[in-house]
Each structure stands twice: as C-alpha cells, then as structure tokens.
Design an enzyme around this catalytic site. Structure first.
Site, PDB file in Angstrom:
ATOM      1  N   TYR A  76      90.391  10.186  38.557  1.00 27.43           N
ATOM      2  CA  TYR A  76      90.532   9.989  40.008  1.00 27.43           C
ATOM      3  C   TYR A  76      91.847   9.299  40.332  1.00 27.43           C
ATOM      4  O   TYR A  76      92.511   9.650  41.302  1.00 27.43           O
ATOM      5  CB  TYR A  76      89.352   9.159  40.558  1.00 27.43           C
ATOM      6  CG  TYR A  76      89.328   9.147  42.065  1.00 27.43           C
ATOM      7  CD1 TYR A  76      88.624  10.124  42.768  1.00 27.43           C
ATOM      8  CD2 TYR A  76      90.038   8.193  42.787  1.00 27.43           C
ATOM      9  CE1 TYR A  76      88.620  10.141  44.148  1.00 27.43           C
ATOM     10  CE2 TYR A  76      90.044   8.210  44.177  1.00 27.43           C
ATOM     11  CZ  TYR A  76      89.327   9.176  44.856  1.00 27.43           C
ATOM     12  OH  TYR A  76      89.337   9.208  46.219  1.00 27.43           O
ATOM     13  N   PHE A 128     108.323  27.633  62.178  1.00 21.58           N
ATOM     14  CA  PHE A 128     107.274  28.202  61.354  1.00 21.58           C
ATOM     15  C   PHE A 128     105.958  27.762  61.979  1.00 21.58           C
ATOM     16  O   PHE A 128     105.845  26.640  62.467  1.00 21.58           O
ATOM     17  CB  PHE A 128     107.365  27.777  59.886  1.00 21.58           C
ATOM     18  CG  PHE A 128     106.284  28.436  59.064  1.00 21.58           C
ATOM     19  CD1 PHE A 128     106.387  29.775  58.721  1.00 21.58           C
ATOM     20  CD2 PHE A 128     105.146  27.749  58.718  1.00 21.58           C
ATOM     21  CE1 PHE A 128     105.364  30.405  58.030  1.00 21.58           C
ATOM     22  CE2 PHE A 128     104.112  28.379  58.018  1.00 21.58           C
ATOM     23  CZ  PHE A 128     104.227  29.706  57.673  1.00 21.58           C
ATOM     24  N   ASP A 219     112.240  22.086  54.474  1.00 14.93           N
ATOM     25  CA  ASP A 219     111.070  22.917  54.182  1.00 14.93           C
ATOM     26  C   ASP A 219     111.488  23.788  53.002  1.00 14.93           C
ATOM     27  O   ASP A 219     112.144  24.817  53.178  1.00 14.93           O
ATOM     28  CB  ASP A 219     110.675  23.757  55.400  1.00 14.93           C
ATOM     29  CG  ASP A 219     109.423  24.592  55.122  1.00 14.93           C
ATOM     30  OD1 ASP A 219     109.090  24.793  53.936  1.00 14.93           O
ATOM     31  OD2 ASP A 219     108.797  25.060  56.087  1.00 14.93           O
ATOM     32  N   ARG A 386     104.094  39.741  62.601  1.00 17.08           N
ATOM     33  CA  ARG A 386     104.900  38.567  62.908  1.00 17.08           C
ATOM     34  C   ARG A 386     105.627  38.905  64.206  1.00 17.08           C
ATOM     35  O   ARG A 386     106.721  39.418  64.211  1.00 17.08           O
ATOM     36  CB  ARG A 386     105.905  38.254  61.788  1.00 17.08           C
ATOM     37  CG  ARG A 386     105.360  37.352  60.692  1.00 17.08           C
ATOM     38  CD  ARG A 386     105.070  35.965  61.199  1.00 17.08           C
ATOM     39  NE  ARG A 386     104.548  35.059  60.169  1.00 17.08           N
ATOM     40  CZ  ARG A 386     103.462  34.321  60.311  1.00 17.08           C
ATOM     41  NH1 ARG A 386     102.707  34.436  61.388  1.00 17.08           N
ATOM     42  NH2 ARG A 386     103.096  33.469  59.389  1.00 17.08           N
TER      43      ARG A 386
HETATM   44  C1  LIG Z   1     103.631  28.791  53.963  1.00 13.50           C
HETATM   45  C2  LIG Z   1     104.631  27.978  54.631  1.00 13.50           C
HETATM   46  C3  LIG Z   1     104.340  26.687  55.107  1.00 13.50           C
HETATM   47  C4  LIG Z   1     102.940  26.105  55.069  1.00 13.50           C
HETATM   48  O1  LIG Z   1     102.438  25.980  53.808  1.00 13.50           O
HETATM   49  P1  LIG Z   1     100.881  26.209  53.458  1.00 13.50           P
HETATM   50  O2  LIG Z   1     100.835  25.965  51.988  1.00 13.50           O
HETATM   51  O3  LIG Z   1     100.509  27.589  53.854  1.00 13.50           O
HETATM   52  O4  LIG Z   1     100.105  25.184  54.200  1.00 13.50           O
HETATM   53  C5  LIG Z   1     105.359  25.975  55.690  1.00 13.50           C
HETATM   54  N1  LIG Z   1     106.599  26.495  55.824  1.00 13.50           N
HETATM   55  C6  LIG Z   1     106.912  27.715  55.392  1.00 13.50           C
HETATM   56  C7  LIG Z   1     108.281  28.249  55.577  1.00 13.50           C
HETATM   57  C8  LIG Z   1     105.938  28.506  54.792  1.00 13.50           C
HETATM   58  O5  LIG Z   1     106.253  29.741  54.399  1.00 13.50           O
END
Ligand SMILES: *Cc1c(COP(=O)(O)O)cnc(C)c1O
Length: 461
Positions: A76, A128, A219, A386
């Site tokens: 844990y 996003f 990101d 999309r």
């Molecule tokens: C998939 C994605 C996310 C979110 O991630 P998850 O694992 O689906 O929660 C954020 N930013 C981008 C560019 C993504 O492609």
C-alpha cells in the site's frame, strides 16, 4: 525479373500471441449501429472488426512489460514499483517530482485545482476535451493560442502544433501575467490531428514565459511521437535520438500531465510531474482524496512497472519509425483514393475531413458522426467523431462550432498489421464512392458533460 527499386521496412517486433476477431455481416452491423444510437462509442467492441476508436489504452504490451507485471510490488505504501517509475521519469523526462494517477485526466484534475484560481486564463495549443473541462471546473477559461495554420486541414505547415506567441502576448497584455497561471503545451497536438510542436517554438515560448513569470505545463501524452517529427523535420535534430529530443522538450517546461495509455504503451495509467516542490506537496495531498496514496495514485504496483518499461520502449528510434510509419502508410493509401484528409499526416492517426467528404451536410447534421457510422456499417471499422459533437457546449450553453469536423482513424500501437491498413483504406474508399447518397443525423439524447461519449442519434429521412 524486375529490378529492386525499393526496400521495405517492417515492424521491429514479432507476434507471440494473437487475439481472434469476430467477423460480422453488413446486416448485423446495421442493427448494431442502430442499437448504439449511431454513436461508435456505444458499440460493443465484440461487434467491431478493426478498432480505431482510440489509441488510448489499446496498445499491445511487450513481453518485457508483461514480465515487469510479475515483479510489481503491491504494498500500500512505499512500493518499490513507485520508485522505479519515479526514477524512470526523472531519467528520461527530467522532471523532479512525480505523482502517479490512474490516467491523464486525474493528473489534470489535481494540477488544475492547485494552479488555477477563479477568473484565471489558461492558454493552450488547441483544447483537449478533458484538459479544458478540468481547467473550467477549477474556475479558469481556456483560450486557444495555437497558430492559425492548425485550423486549416489543407495547410501543410510542418509544425502545426506550434504556439502563436503573438496571440499569447496579446492575452498577457489584456489580462496581465498574474491572471495566467500557466500555458498548457501539448506535444503532438491530438485535436489538431497529431501535429507536432517544433523545438524552436518551445524555446521561444520558454523565453517569453520566463520574462513574464508564467509556468509551462506540458501535456506530454504523445511526446515521443512529437520527437520523431522533430528528428525528421527540424534542422539540427536529424542525428539526435528520440531519447535526447524528448529530454530537451521536457527541459523547456516546468511540469507535465501524462496519459501513459498513449505513448507509454500501457493499457492504464498516468502521472503528474513537476519541478516545483510546493506544487508537488499540494499534489501529494490532493491525490489521496481522489486517487490513493501518493506512492500508487490509483494504480497497481504492476501498472507502474509496465509504464516504466513502456516509457523506455517508446523512446526507441526503431519503435517510433514503425509506429508513425504505419500511420503514414495508411494516410498515403487514402490520398491515393483522393479521400480528403488532414495534412501533413499526423503521428497517431488519420483525420478525414468530413466537411469535404460530405459537403451536402450542414455542421448541425453532424457530418463526422455520420461518416463514422457509415464506415462501421461498411466494414466493421470503428472510428470516432472529432467535430461539433466532441466540441460540446460553452459554459453559457451555446454549442461550440469548431472549424474542423473530422473523423479520426486512430491507430493503436503495435496492434494491427499492414494488411489491416489496406482493409481500412479500401473501406473508406468504398464509402467515398457512395458519398452523395449519404444523409445526416439528428441528436436525440445529449449528456451534460463530454457528450460525445454517450450522445445518441437517429438517421435523418
Ligand atoms: C488522452 C489524453 C488526455 C487524457 O488522458 P486520459 O488518460 O484519457 O485521462 C489528455 N490530453 C491528451 C492530449 C490526450 O490525448
């Protein structure tokens, strides 16, 4: 005898196990898509032949990743697997502090809550879905600062993911740097069609944000694919390895959110990374509320082990060449059939321009949603919308009307063969042949958040 004119490449792996697929008839598929409200997200995956819904969590793990599963430490607290993941992230990405999360959006939630105050502005290189929603739920307003070229599906700019520094400068002038907690920079911008950011742009952005005391949050969901494009397209990087390029990209940012379900070649997992101790402290506190203790963050020990191995495999030059190479192969095939796709071809999928494919439909008749349904009926290939459905509504309730109305053919990593790519391209061509007879859809059920996942539609008569 024909002389050899080309030398083909092939995948740097072979198959040890296969997963059998169910073959369906057109009649069965027609029933399945009706039952699913013409939303490919609501299909049973059993009824899908080639699944291009997403590249998220759909990757094949390697024998080494499966082996790492067995060495997971399921304690844990203080799991050895956490320290292996932390060390891997520090070594290959260069970030100092790591908080694991069950996937990318969980990292976005925690980071947004810590850094964004009510009334803040959060610029980013295209929105996003989950990222923007967490920014808004934390009280911020997302503002798109990607270069204009990114909104033009025909523009062949080599780095359509770039941030427009002039747009950013205007925002800083208008609102003041204090109102901007960070700039969110995605690498290989998903919503622009898997388009890269250049190193030159990142350097320029770093200099600009430094001057104004604004953080850059990365990101980094598809950072290795972005690095591949830098290696192929940017002067001075031809001889650098993906590993070196990724480390340099991260060095221009202050922290990151990661969905390991993409580049890092696993089925579940993510993390938040940050260089600032104070932010890390808060994140470590918050993660306990939403995910679990800071040394597992919603993941099993084995998941963290598999991510650590996946990160290393994702940085292999041969892997990325085959990964992006397969996407390019499919895109080239579609171009040969004159199918309108977003150019240049992106890193994780092919994005078909549904407005150009079905010009007889207005955006309110959901051209991309319609096309995705038609493709499924034709061949059992599952793609996704999309466009206007994904874009959702503004906080004031009005629909967003995005310029791009796309159908995404996302390619999972290490899952399908070149023969599958042929089948996909031929199905798209078959639907293209009968495009004039295709009618649109109307939405009959709309959920409140991220509506594209569960909305239902009916065919227009
Ligand atoms: C998939 C994605 C996310 C979110 O991630 P998850 O694992 O689906 O929660 C954020 N930013 C981008 C560019 C993504 O492609």
């Amino acid at each position: 005898m024909k002389a050899i004119t080309k030398r083909s490449w092939a995948e740097p792996y072979k198959m040890k196990m296969v997963e059998l697929l169910k073959m369906t008839t057109r009649q069965q598929r027609l029933k399945a898509i009706k039952d699913a409200g013409f939303n490919t997200f609501l299909l049973n995956s059993e009824d899908v032949y080639i699944d291009l819904l997403t590249d998220s969590g759909t990757n094949s793990m390697s024998d080494r990743q499966w082996s790492a599963f067995m060495t997971g430490d399921e304690a844990y607290a203080g799991s050895k697997s956490y320290f292996i993941l932390e060390e891997t992230i520090q070594k290959y990405y260069g970030y100092k502090y790591v908080v694991p999360t069950h996937q990318g959006r969980a990292a976005e939630n925690i980071l947004s809550q810590i850094l964004i105050k009510k009334g803040d502005i959060v610029p980013g290189n295209m929105y996003f879905t989950t990222t923007r929603l967490h920014q808004e739920l934390a009280g911020g307003t997302f503002v798109d600062v990607i270069i204009d070229e990114a909104h033009d599906p025909l523009n062949e700019h080599p780095f359509k993911g770039n941030v427009d520094i002039v747009k950013l400068e205007k925002l800083v002038k208008k609102h003041g740097a204090k109102k901007i907690p960070y700039v969110c920079v995605a690498t290989n911008v998903n919503m622009a069609g898997g388009q890269p950011v250049s190193m030159a742009n990142l350097k320029e952005l770093r200099a600009f944000t430094k001057k104004h005391g604004i953080r850059i949050i990365h990101d980094m969901t598809r950072v290795a694919e972005n690095a591949y494009f830098i290696q192929q397209r940017e002067k001075g990087y031809e001889k650098k390895s993906i590993q070196q390029i990724v480390k340099e990209i991260c060095s221009y940012t202050d922290g990151a959110t990661m969905s390991a379900k993409k580049d890092a070649l696993v089925n579940i997992g993510g993390f938040m990374a940050i260089n600032d101790w104070d932010v890390f402290e808060e994140a470590r506190n918050l993660v306990v509320v939403y995910e679990g203790l800071h040394t597992y963050g919603g993941l099993a020990g084995r998941d963290m082990e598999a991510i650590a191995v996946g990160i290393v495999e994702s940085l292999d030059d041969n892997h990325q060449r085959a990964r992006v190479g397969q996407v390019l192969y499919l895109g080239q095939k579609m171009l040969e059939y004159n199918i309108p796709i977003v150019k240049p071809i992106g890193g994780h999928g092919i994005f078909v321009d549904a407005k150009a494919f079905l010009p007889q439909l207005s955006q309110d008749q959901f051209p991309a949603q319609t096309l995705a349904a038609e493709l499924y009926i034709d061949s059992g290939v599952r793609t996704m919308e999309r466009g206007i459905v994904s874009a959702g509504r503004k906080p004031n309730g009005e629909n967003y009307y995005p310029k791009l109305e796309l159908v995404r053919f996302t390619i999972p990593r290490r899952v399908y063969t070149q023969a599958h790519m042929d089948v996909i391209a031929e199905s798209a061509a078959a639907v293209y042949d009968k495009r004039k007879s295709i009618k649109g859809l109307k939405m009959v059920y709309e959920p409140k958040y991220l509506r594209f996942f569960q909305a239902r539609f009916e065919r227009l008569k």
